[in-house]
Design a protein around this motif. Structure first.
Motif, PDB file in Angstrom:
ATOM      1  N   THR A 190       0.830  -1.209   0.000  1.00 50.68           N
ATOM      2  CA  THR A 190       0.000   0.000   0.000  1.00 50.68           C
ATOM      3  C   THR A 190       0.867   1.263   0.000  1.00 50.68           C
ATOM      4  O   THR A 190       2.086   1.201   0.102  1.00 50.68           O
ATOM      5  CB  THR A 190      -0.904   0.018   1.242  1.00 50.68           C
ATOM      6  N   ASN A 191       0.201   2.411  -0.104  1.00 52.31           N
ATOM      7  CA  ASN A 191       0.848   3.733   0.003  1.00 52.31           C
ATOM      8  C   ASN A 191       1.912   3.960  -1.067  1.00 52.31           C
ATOM      9  O   ASN A 191       2.965   4.544  -0.809  1.00 52.31           O
ATOM     10  CB  ASN A 191       1.467   3.917   1.394  1.00 52.31           C
ATOM     11  N   GLN A 192       1.605   3.530  -2.289  1.00 59.18           N
ATOM     12  CA  GLN A 192       2.556   3.709  -3.382  1.00 59.18           C
ATOM     13  C   GLN A 192       2.102   4.747  -4.403  1.00 59.18           C
ATOM     14  O   GLN A 192       2.599   4.779  -5.525  1.00 59.18           O
ATOM     15  CB  GLN A 192       2.786   2.370  -4.092  1.00 59.18           C
ATOM     16  N   GLU A 193       1.167   5.614  -4.021  1.00 57.70           N
ATOM     17  CA  GLU A 193       0.687   6.629  -4.951  1.00 57.70           C
ATOM     18  C   GLU A 193       1.843   7.540  -5.393  1.00 57.70           C
ATOM     19  O   GLU A 193       2.576   8.060  -4.555  1.00 57.70           O
ATOM     20  CB  GLU A 193      -0.403   7.497  -4.309  1.00 57.70           C
ATOM     21  N   PRO A 194       2.021   7.734  -6.686  1.00 58.01           N
ATOM     22  CA  PRO A 194       3.110   8.602  -7.156  1.00 58.01           C
ATOM     23  C   PRO A 194       2.807  10.073  -6.904  1.00 58.01           C
ATOM     24  O   PRO A 194       1.647  10.482  -6.816  1.00 58.01           O
ATOM     25  CB  PRO A 194       3.163   8.299  -8.662  1.00 58.01           C
ATOM     26  N   THR A 195       3.866  10.856  -6.759  1.00 56.86           N
ATOM     27  CA  THR A 195       3.728  12.304  -6.649  1.00 56.86           C
ATOM     28  C   THR A 195       3.740  12.902  -8.048  1.00 56.86           C
ATOM     29  O   THR A 195       4.581  12.535  -8.874  1.00 56.86           O
ATOM     30  CB  THR A 195       4.896  12.896  -5.819  1.00 56.86           C
ATOM     31  N   LYS A 196       2.825  13.798  -8.310  1.00 56.46           N
ATOM     32  CA  LYS A 196       2.763  14.422  -9.636  1.00 56.46           C
ATOM     33  C   LYS A 196       3.895  15.437  -9.783  1.00 56.46           C
ATOM     34  O   LYS A 196       4.046  16.335  -8.964  1.00 56.46           O
ATOM     35  CB  LYS A 196       1.418  15.117  -9.835  1.00 56.46           C
ATOM     36  N   GLN A 197       4.696  15.260 -10.816  1.00 59.04           N
ATOM     37  CA  GLN A 197       5.784  16.180 -11.102  1.00 59.04           C
ATOM     38  C   GLN A 197       5.431  17.045 -12.309  1.00 59.04           C
ATOM     39  O   GLN A 197       4.922  16.528 -13.311  1.00 59.04           O
ATOM     40  CB  GLN A 197       7.071  15.421 -11.423  1.00 59.04           C
ATOM     41  N   ASN A 243       5.452   7.156  -0.942  1.00 61.59           N
ATOM     42  CA  ASN A 243       5.463   6.996   0.513  1.00 61.59           C
ATOM     43  C   ASN A 243       5.951   5.616   0.929  1.00 61.59           C
ATOM     44  O   ASN A 243       6.605   5.462   1.968  1.00 61.59           O
ATOM     45  CB  ASN A 243       4.069   7.257   1.087  1.00 61.59           C
ATOM     46  N   ARG A 244       5.648   4.598   0.148  1.00 60.37           N
ATOM     47  CA  ARG A 244       6.142   3.265   0.490  1.00 60.37           C
ATOM     48  C   ARG A 244       7.658   3.215   0.432  1.00 60.37           C
ATOM     49  O   ARG A 244       8.316   2.587   1.273  1.00 60.37           O
ATOM     50  CB  ARG A 244       5.531   2.206  -0.447  1.00 60.37           C
ATOM     51  N   GLU A 245       8.237   3.873  -0.561  1.00 59.49           N
ATOM     52  CA  GLU A 245       9.692   3.922  -0.647  1.00 59.49           C
ATOM     53  C   GLU A 245      10.278   4.692   0.536  1.00 59.49           C
ATOM     54  O   GLU A 245      11.304   4.300   1.104  1.00 59.49           O
ATOM     55  CB  GLU A 245      10.117   4.557  -1.969  1.00 59.49           C
ATOM     56  N   ARG A 246       9.628   5.779   0.913  1.00 63.52           N
ATOM     57  CA  ARG A 246      10.071   6.533   2.089  1.00 63.52           C
ATOM     58  C   ARG A 246       9.962   5.667   3.344  1.00 63.52           C
ATOM     59  O   ARG A 246      10.834   5.714   4.232  1.00 63.52           O
ATOM     60  CB  ARG A 246       9.232   7.804   2.238  1.00 63.52           C
ATOM     61  N   PHE A 292      -0.416   2.615   6.343  1.00 64.43           N
ATOM     62  CA  PHE A 292      -0.556   3.988   6.838  1.00 64.43           C
ATOM     63  C   PHE A 292      -1.920   4.537   6.425  1.00 64.43           C
ATOM     64  O   PHE A 292      -2.298   4.464   5.258  1.00 64.43           O
ATOM     65  CB  PHE A 292       0.555   4.876   6.270  1.00 64.43           C
ATOM     66  N   HIS A 293      -2.636   5.123   7.376  1.00 67.01           N
ATOM     67  CA  HIS A 293      -3.955   5.698   7.102  1.00 67.01           C
ATOM     68  C   HIS A 293      -3.835   7.200   6.825  1.00 67.01           C
ATOM     69  O   HIS A 293      -2.954   7.881   7.343  1.00 67.01           O
ATOM     70  CB  HIS A 293      -4.878   5.481   8.306  1.00 67.01           C
ATOM     71  N   GLY A 294      -4.770   7.710   6.009  1.00 68.69           N
ATOM     72  CA  GLY A 294      -4.819   9.139   5.736  1.00 68.69           C
ATOM     73  C   GLY A 294      -4.479   9.472   4.298  1.00 68.69           C
ATOM     74  O   GLY A 294      -4.192   8.602   3.474  1.00 68.69           O
ATOM     75  N   SER A 295      -4.509  10.767   3.992  1.00 70.56           N
ATOM     76  CA  SER A 295      -4.179  11.246   2.653  1.00 70.56           C
ATOM     77  C   SER A 295      -2.700  11.026   2.366  1.00 70.56           C
ATOM     78  O   SER A 295      -1.905  10.731   3.267  1.00 70.56           O
ATOM     79  CB  SER A 295      -4.492  12.739   2.543  1.00 70.56           C
ATOM     80  N   LYS A 296      -2.309  11.189   1.118  1.00 70.76           N
ATOM     81  CA  LYS A 296      -0.911  11.009   0.740  1.00 70.76           C
ATOM     82  C   LYS A 296      -0.005  11.954   1.521  1.00 70.76           C
ATOM     83  O   LYS A 296       1.074  11.566   1.975  1.00 70.76           O
ATOM     84  CB  LYS A 296      -0.735  11.234  -0.767  1.00 70.76           C
ATOM     85  N   GLU A 297      -0.445  13.191   1.711  1.00 75.21           N
ATOM     86  CA  GLU A 297       0.379  14.154   2.448  1.00 75.21           C
ATOM     87  C   GLU A 297       0.406  13.832   3.939  1.00 75.21           C
ATOM     88  O   GLU A 297       1.427  14.010   4.607  1.00 75.21           O
ATOM     89  CB  GLU A 297      -0.140  15.580   2.225  1.00 75.21           C
ATOM     90  N   SER A 298      -0.713  13.342   4.470  1.00 77.69           N
ATOM     91  CA  SER A 298      -0.742  12.922   5.867  1.00 77.69           C
ATOM     92  C   SER A 298       0.218  11.762   6.102  1.00 77.69           C
ATOM     93  O   SER A 298       0.961  11.741   7.095  1.00 77.69           O
ATOM     94  CB  SER A 298      -2.161  12.507   6.270  1.00 77.69           C
TER      95      SER A 298
END
Length: 372
Positions: free
Chosen positions: A231-238, A309-312, A324-330
């Motif tokens: 989970t928590n692998q959403e990419p960040t938009k560049q 976030n998963r990589e972090r 991890f629960h919450g929004s990507k930024e959370s």
């Protein structure tokens, strides 16, 4: 009073009845998403264990993350969502007594990044809630954590904090840990204090990093083979500009690299080394942070993108099944504010060895000179 008399003793069906396990009931203030909580849960020494009793944090997403992974239920009532400044400790007492306490009190006002307001800031005085918990719960031991930047005033703040911990009834063992020396793939440096109740005949020793000297702590190894199911692998938009800028920055370089063309250069007076800094695949990552604007997300060494976030979380040594629960930024904030799981586990296991009377490789506490 003996140590064993203060803690529940249990036997398991899989071991002889004479085999006793001494269980330290564990409480946490400022618990975060569970870096310390998981480390304590995983810490293992024959005849000794640490089990969750209660935890509290002011952030709702953080509490759900902790409860999900430490208690196996995101709504577990032993994880109390509340601002510590208005929390009635009777709420925690109703959840049970504790033998060990952790408080990684917020470090914003002591961080090297920011205004450094210290005790005059919003977060500086929060360590006093940990000291108050020591006075009220009287655990056998505690672990307190803060950033290395707290030393920057010549030790004035630390002497005050240490004095209060000692006055609460504890011998303290403060040390400045460099977690990349303990098998963590990240250059993360933190001040950690272990405290032992004065009347107990137990001496803690700072674990030596020597057993971890051959551990591969490179970013390349840390981030390989993440399963697609994690989970928590959403990419960040560049943006197009960010992608183009990153393509001019080599592994280990940052936004101030000489090869970046004029139209992609950042024009600021302050040149923080972490802005658009790319990881070096053969070295530990630089410090994972919990917040920040453009250019602070940590960037891959070969792909023109920020880490997921998963990589972090991998750099913070959380396992891939940690949700991890919450929004990507959370989630980004939660991961950045946590203590690396495997680094903390080393300290907890040294603590268990200390209570068991087992010798282990150690070094002198680096901050002992600041003990009043």
């Amino acid at each position: 009073m003996t140590i064993a008399a203060e803690r529940p003793i249990k036997t398991t069906a899989d071991t002889p009845a004479s085999t006793e396990t001494k269980t330290f009931r564990f409480g946490e203030l400022f618990s975060g998403p569970g870096g310390l909580g998981l480390a304590a849960k995983l810490a293992s020494r024959p005849g000794y264990e640490i089990v969750h009793q209660w935890a509290t944090d002011y952030d709702a997403d953080t509490c759900r993350t902790y409860a999900q992974n430490i208690c196996n239920d995101p709504d577990d009532k032993s994880v109390v969502h509340h601002d510590i400044r208005t929390l009635d400790y009777e709420v925690l007492k109703q959840l049970g007594g504790i033998d060990g306490l952790a408080f990684g009190f917020p470090c914003n006002d002591f961080s090297l990044v920011g205004e450094r307001k210290g005790f005059d800031g919003k977060f500086g005085p929060l360590y006093t809630y940990g000291v108050r918990a020591l006075e009220e719960f009287k655990p056998d031991w505690f672990l307190a954590e803060n950033v290395g930047g707290i030393r920057a005033d010549g030790g004035v703040a630390l002497k005050r904090i240490f004095s209060d911990m000692i006055a609460a009834g504890y011998r303290i063992y403060p040390h400045y840990y460099r977690f990349e020396q303990y098998g963590v793939p990240q250059a993360r440096h933190r001040m950690i204090v272990i405290g032992i109740k004065k009347e107990l005949k137990v001496e803690f020793k700072v674990p030596s990093p020597k057993p971890y000297a051959d551990r591969d702590v490179s970013a390349k190894t840390a981030l390989k083979d993440i399963p697609e199911s994690a989970t928590n692998q959403e990419p960040t938009k560049q943006s197009k500009n960010v992608i183009e800028r990153l393509e001019y920055i080599p592994a280990g370089g940052n936004a101030w690299h000489a090869a970046i063309p004029e139209h992609l250069q950042i024009k600021t007076k302050t040149k923080l080394s972490s802005i658009y800094k790319r990881l070096h695949p053969e070295k530990p990552a630089y410090t994972v942070t919990g917040s920040g604007g453009g250019g602070t997300h940590i960037y891959h060494w070969s792909e023109p993108r920020a880490l997921t976030n998963r990589e972090r979380a991998r750099l913070q040594t959380f396992p891939d099944n940690y949700i991890f629960h919450g929004s990507k930024e959370s989630v980004r904030k939660q991961i950045g504010m946590a203590v690396p799981v495997e680094g903390a586990r080393v300290i907890f296991e040294a603590l268990l060895d200390s209570f068991a009377g087992v010798d282990y490789d150690s070094v002198e506490p680096s901050l002992a000179y600041l003990i009043p």
